[in-house]
Structures are given as structure tokens and as C-alpha cells.
Scaffold this motif. Structure first.
Motif, PDB file in Angstrom:
ATOM      1  N   SER A  53      17.344  38.380  72.651  1.00  0.00           N
ATOM      2  CA  SER A  53      18.064  39.658  72.615  1.00  0.00           C
ATOM      3  C   SER A  53      17.358  40.662  71.715  1.00  0.00           C
ATOM      4  O   SER A  53      17.370  41.870  71.983  1.00  0.00           O
ATOM      5  CB  SER A  53      19.504  39.445  72.142  1.00  0.00           C
ATOM      6  OG  SER A  53      19.530  38.883  70.844  1.00  0.00           O
ATOM      7  N   LYS A 107      17.432  45.489  76.153  1.00  0.00           N
ATOM      8  CA  LYS A 107      18.067  45.642  77.463  1.00  0.00           C
ATOM      9  C   LYS A 107      17.093  45.329  78.606  1.00  0.00           C
ATOM     10  O   LYS A 107      17.404  45.528  79.781  1.00  0.00           O
ATOM     11  CB  LYS A 107      18.615  47.064  77.623  1.00  0.00           C
ATOM     12  CG  LYS A 107      19.740  47.397  76.652  1.00  0.00           C
ATOM     13  CD  LYS A 107      20.273  48.799  76.902  1.00  0.00           C
ATOM     14  CE  LYS A 107      21.426  49.129  75.965  1.00  0.00           C
ATOM     15  NZ  LYS A 107      22.585  48.257  76.160  1.00  0.00           N
ATOM     16  N   ARG A 125      16.235  42.682  80.031  1.00  0.00           N
ATOM     17  CA  ARG A 125      16.611  41.641  80.988  1.00  0.00           C
ATOM     18  C   ARG A 125      17.978  41.907  81.616  1.00  0.00           C
ATOM     19  O   ARG A 125      18.512  41.050  82.317  1.00  0.00           O
ATOM     20  CB  ARG A 125      16.623  40.265  80.313  1.00  0.00           C
ATOM     21  CG  ARG A 125      15.249  39.779  79.888  1.00  0.00           C
ATOM     22  CD  ARG A 125      15.287  38.376  79.300  1.00  0.00           C
ATOM     23  NE  ARG A 125      15.443  37.343  80.316  1.00  0.00           N
ATOM     24  CZ  ARG A 125      16.519  36.583  80.477  1.00  0.00           C
ATOM     25  NH1 ARG A 125      17.580  36.745  79.694  1.00  0.00           N
ATOM     26  NH2 ARG A 125      16.549  35.638  81.400  1.00  0.00           N
ATOM     27  N   ASP A 126      18.546  43.091  81.368  1.00  0.00           N
ATOM     28  CA  ASP A 126      19.885  43.379  81.910  1.00  0.00           C
ATOM     29  C   ASP A 126      19.887  43.354  83.435  1.00  0.00           C
ATOM     30  O   ASP A 126      20.835  42.893  84.060  1.00  0.00           O
ATOM     31  CB  ASP A 126      20.372  44.738  81.403  1.00  0.00           C
ATOM     32  CG  ASP A 126      20.804  44.684  79.946  1.00  0.00           C
ATOM     33  OD1 ASP A 126      20.714  43.590  79.345  1.00  0.00           O
ATOM     34  OD2 ASP A 126      21.207  45.728  79.398  1.00  0.00           O
ATOM     35  N   ASN A 127      18.835  43.896  84.034  1.00  0.00           N
ATOM     36  CA  ASN A 127      18.672  43.861  85.493  1.00  0.00           C
ATOM     37  C   ASN A 127      17.602  42.820  85.780  1.00  0.00           C
ATOM     38  O   ASN A 127      16.403  43.095  85.669  1.00  0.00           O
ATOM     39  CB  ASN A 127      18.250  45.235  86.025  1.00  0.00           C
ATOM     40  CG  ASN A 127      18.128  45.268  87.539  1.00  0.00           C
ATOM     41  OD1 ASN A 127      17.826  44.250  88.179  1.00  0.00           O
ATOM     42  ND2 ASN A 127      18.347  46.436  88.126  1.00  0.00           N
ATOM     43  N   TYR A 128      18.013  41.590  86.155  1.00  0.00           N
ATOM     44  CA  TYR A 128      17.063  40.490  86.247  1.00  0.00           C
ATOM     45  C   TYR A 128      16.059  40.693  87.383  1.00  0.00           C
ATOM     46  O   TYR A 128      14.894  40.303  87.263  1.00  0.00           O
ATOM     47  CB  TYR A 128      17.804  39.160  86.424  1.00  0.00           C
ATOM     48  CG  TYR A 128      16.913  37.966  86.215  1.00  0.00           C
ATOM     49  CD1 TYR A 128      16.324  37.715  84.982  1.00  0.00           C
ATOM     50  CD2 TYR A 128      16.631  37.106  87.270  1.00  0.00           C
ATOM     51  CE1 TYR A 128      15.481  36.639  84.783  1.00  0.00           C
ATOM     52  CE2 TYR A 128      15.789  36.012  87.082  1.00  0.00           C
ATOM     53  CZ  TYR A 128      15.219  35.778  85.844  1.00  0.00           C
ATOM     54  OH  TYR A 128      14.372  34.722  85.658  1.00  0.00           O
ATOM     55  N   GLN A 177      11.935  45.583  75.199  1.00  0.00           N
ATOM     56  CA  GLN A 177      12.660  46.777  74.771  1.00  0.00           C
ATOM     57  C   GLN A 177      13.461  46.570  73.492  1.00  0.00           C
ATOM     58  O   GLN A 177      14.231  47.434  73.083  1.00  0.00           O
ATOM     59  CB  GLN A 177      13.595  47.235  75.890  1.00  0.00           C
ATOM     60  CG  GLN A 177      12.878  47.601  77.178  1.00  0.00           C
ATOM     61  CD  GLN A 177      13.827  48.068  78.266  1.00  0.00           C
ATOM     62  OE1 GLN A 177      15.019  48.272  78.032  1.00  0.00           O
ATOM     63  NE2 GLN A 177      13.301  48.242  79.477  1.00  0.00           N
ATOM     64  N   LYS A 182      27.046  33.387  70.690  1.00  0.00           N
ATOM     65  CA  LYS A 182      27.339  34.800  70.443  1.00  0.00           C
ATOM     66  C   LYS A 182      28.072  35.030  69.117  1.00  0.00           C
ATOM     67  O   LYS A 182      28.170  36.159  68.646  1.00  0.00           O
ATOM     68  CB  LYS A 182      28.208  35.360  71.586  1.00  0.00           C
ATOM     69  CG  LYS A 182      27.599  35.231  72.978  1.00  0.00           C
ATOM     70  CD  LYS A 182      26.332  36.050  73.128  1.00  0.00           C
ATOM     71  CE  LYS A 182      25.788  35.972  74.550  1.00  0.00           C
ATOM     72  NZ  LYS A 182      24.495  36.679  74.697  1.00  0.00           N
TER      73      LYS A 182
END
Length: 347
Positions: A57, A62, A64-67, A83, A316
């Protein structure tokens, strides 16, 4: 393929039909393969490293937000996915601050530098400057070594050979590949076995240990992975064992089907070269929830394991650093426990 390999392959095919979900007693499967060479330490029962993936993370942000976009950009512009606020090479700084001297790397975090010898050597030197060595390079690529298409399988093998060469430049002890493919369990076993034999041979010739991991799909079935290693029958092939990765099917499969966690360790302990010390949550006493680390470590140590256990917090509730520290604390308790047991046996 020699007569011995043909005979072994035929014998395994006879029993392979049961691996779709039924555990096989380990006595049914020969443990006659030569033990892969291990990182040894005469004092400690095992050593502790830090997983670069534990800081995904902070490194990817971000990215990897849209794989689907992430996988596309890994090939086209791999720097675009980085990023986060943490430079990927600063994992050695994290390790030093946590009092560790080993790091496990992930290819997706250094994807753009696979063929950049100067960058790889500079990264290795940065590790040395912080008294940190690279232990395992986890090769996560889009190509599958168990693809049913012969040309695709050849491309995957060639792709992984480049990563083996990168692991050599980085000074890693071993490189982990995923035994992923397509077809039935039996078809994937045969397809992966052929690729693993070639990669094991290639890695051996450049002084690198090759390992596979129980990492989803058929590989998370302990009996299947045990037989795959037996079928490949190469002394340079070992296992990177994840105590928690025994869910079968894809990573997004719902509901998940679980292979018995302890049976999986029994199946795979004899081949273990490295361990992913992963945790998602903790009990109030500091033990790792859902995974019996005490029992698991007893099994792998009894099988001759004396390598590195890589701390990776995947939860988390805490920060990446806090979670990693809690895993390290647990592993250090186990280190001391088994170190004392060895001392008592010697006196």
C-alpha cells in the motif's frame, strides 16, 4: 526423460485423480528427493526477513486500485504503478529499522528494472549499505509456466529465466515462481512439471535455488503441490511455504474451499526452503490468529528447515510497520524457544 522419471511420472498419474479435494496421506508419496540446499545458521533454528509485499500500500498507493490497468501498465510503463509514498528500494531501510538483515523482494515492485544490470547492482549495494541481504525474489508475472499452449508455455519459461538472471544480480538465495496454468489438475501438474524441470536446471547452472509456493489455484492443495515437486524430480527445486495459503481455486473464488491447514504443512514441510510468515490478525497474547505458528514451526524444523521466515503483515488494523513488528516479535519468541530446545539437547 530417463526411465526413472518415466516410472515416477506414471506412478503419480495413477494416484493424481484424488487431488481435487481429498487429502492424501503423506506416506503414499515418496520423500526420496534430494533435500534442496538451505541457508544455514549454526546458532539460530531459523532466521527472520522482511517481505517487500508487506508494504504494497505504501509502494503502490492507488496504483493497484484498477487491477486490469495495473497488469497492462506493468508491461507498458511499470513505473506508472508505483504511486505510493515509499520508494521501492527503501524496503532495506525498513528492514534495518526493524532489526532485520534479510528482505524478500517482489518482481512487480521492480518490474521496469529486470534487464537493467546497473540498477539491480545499485539496489544490491543499497542493501549492503544497510546490512541487508536479499533472500527471495518472488516472480509474479503474467505468463503461466503451466499453460496448455506449448508456445505460451515456452514464452513463460523464457520470461522466468530473465527473472532468474535478475535474482542472481541481486544476490538472492532463491527465486519463487508460481505453478499456475490451465486445464485439469492433472494436466496442470504435467505442464508445470515440464517447465519447472527446465527452470530448475537453468537456475542450477547460474547458482540459484528455484522454489514454488502454495499460492492459490491447484497449488494450494498440499497433496497436488507435493506430487508436483515429486514429479519434477529435480534436486534444485524446493518450496516457499505460506502457512495460510491453502484456499483452493482462484484468489477471488467465492466461497473459498480450504485444504486442511495442518495437513498442508505436513505435505510440504519436507521440501521447505523458505517460509512466508504472514498474518492478518492477532490474538490478545500476540499469537497469530487462525494459524498455529508454534505447531507449524515444529513440523518444518523437524523436517530440517533452517532458512528464512519472511514477516508479512496483510491486515488492516495496524500500520504495515506495526503489523510487521508484531509478527517479528512472535517469530523471535519461536526462535528463542527452539534455540533453547537445541541447546538442551546438546548439553
Amino acid at each position: 526423460m530417463n526411465y526413472k522419471q518415466e516410472k515416477r511420472r506414471a506412478a503419480i498419474k495413477k494416484i493424481a485423480f484424488v487431488v481435487g479435494g481429498i487429502a492424501i496421506a503423506p506416506t503414499l508419496i515418496s520423500q526420496s528427493l534430494a533435500k534442496p540446499f538451505l541457508a544455514s545458521n549454526p546458532i539460530l533454528p531459523f532466521q527472520i526477513s522482511l517481505s517487500q509485499w508487506a508494504f504494497e500500500s505504501e509502494i503502490f498507493g492507488k496504483g493497484r486500485d484498477n487491477y486490469k490497468w495495473f497488469k497492462k501498465m506493468l508491461e507498458e510503463d511499470p513505473q506508472a504503478v508505483l504511486q505510493g509514498s515509499m520508494d521501492t528500494t527503501d524496503i532495506v531501510v525498513k528492514a534495518q529499522k526493524l532489526g532485520l538483515h534479510g528482505v524478500d523482494l517482489v518482481t512487480s515492485m521492480i518490474y521496469g528494472h529486470r534487464n537493467n544490470t546497473k540498477w539491480l547492482r545499485n539496489f544490491k549495494q543499497k542493501g549492503k549499505d544497510h546490512d541487508v541481504s536479499f533472500i527471495c525474489l518472488m516472480a509474479d508475472t503474467a505468463t503461466k509456466i503451466g499453460a496448455s499452449d506449448l508456445l505460451a508455455r515456452k514464452k513463460a519459461v523464457d520470461d522466468h529465466k530473465h527473472w532468474i538472471e535478475a535474482a542472481v544480480e541481486l544476490g538472492c538465495e532463491h527465486i519463487r515462481v508460481n505453478p499456475f496454468g490451465d486445464g485439469t489438475y492433472l494436466q496442470q501438474m504435467n505442464q508445470c512439471s515440464e517447465s519447472l524441470y527446465e527452470l530448475s536446471e537453468f537456475a542450477s547452472n547460474v547458482g540459484m535455488q528455484l522454489t514454488v509456493e502454495n499460492h492459490g489455484h491447484p497449488s494450494s492443495n498440499g497433496a497436488w503441490l507435493n506430487m508436483l515437486i515429486e514429479l519434477t524430480n529435480h534436486s534444485n527445486l524446493g518450496l516457499f511455504l505460506d502457512f495460510g495459503n491453502f484456499f483452493m481455486g482462484g484468489f477471488n473464488a467465492k466461497p473459498r474451499r480450504w485444504y486442511d491447514l495442518k495437513q498442508g504443512v505436513i505435505d510440504l514441510a519436507p521440501f521447505t526452503v523458505g517460509i512466508s510468515g504472514k498474518a492478518r490478525s492477532f490474538l490478545p497474547n500476540g499469537d497469530i490468529e487462525m494459524i498455529d505458528y508454534d505447531w507449524n514451526m515444529e513440523q518444518v524444523l523437524a523436517s530440517g528447515f533452517n532458512g528464512w521466515v519472511s514477516a508479512e503483515y496483510a491486515g488492516k488494523e495496524y500500520s504495515n510497520t506495526q503489523g510487521a513488528q508484531m509478527i517479528i516479535d512472535k517469530l523471535r519468541k519461536l526462535q528463542e524457544k527452539h534455540k533453547q530446545s537445541r541447546t538442551n539437547l546438546m548439553t
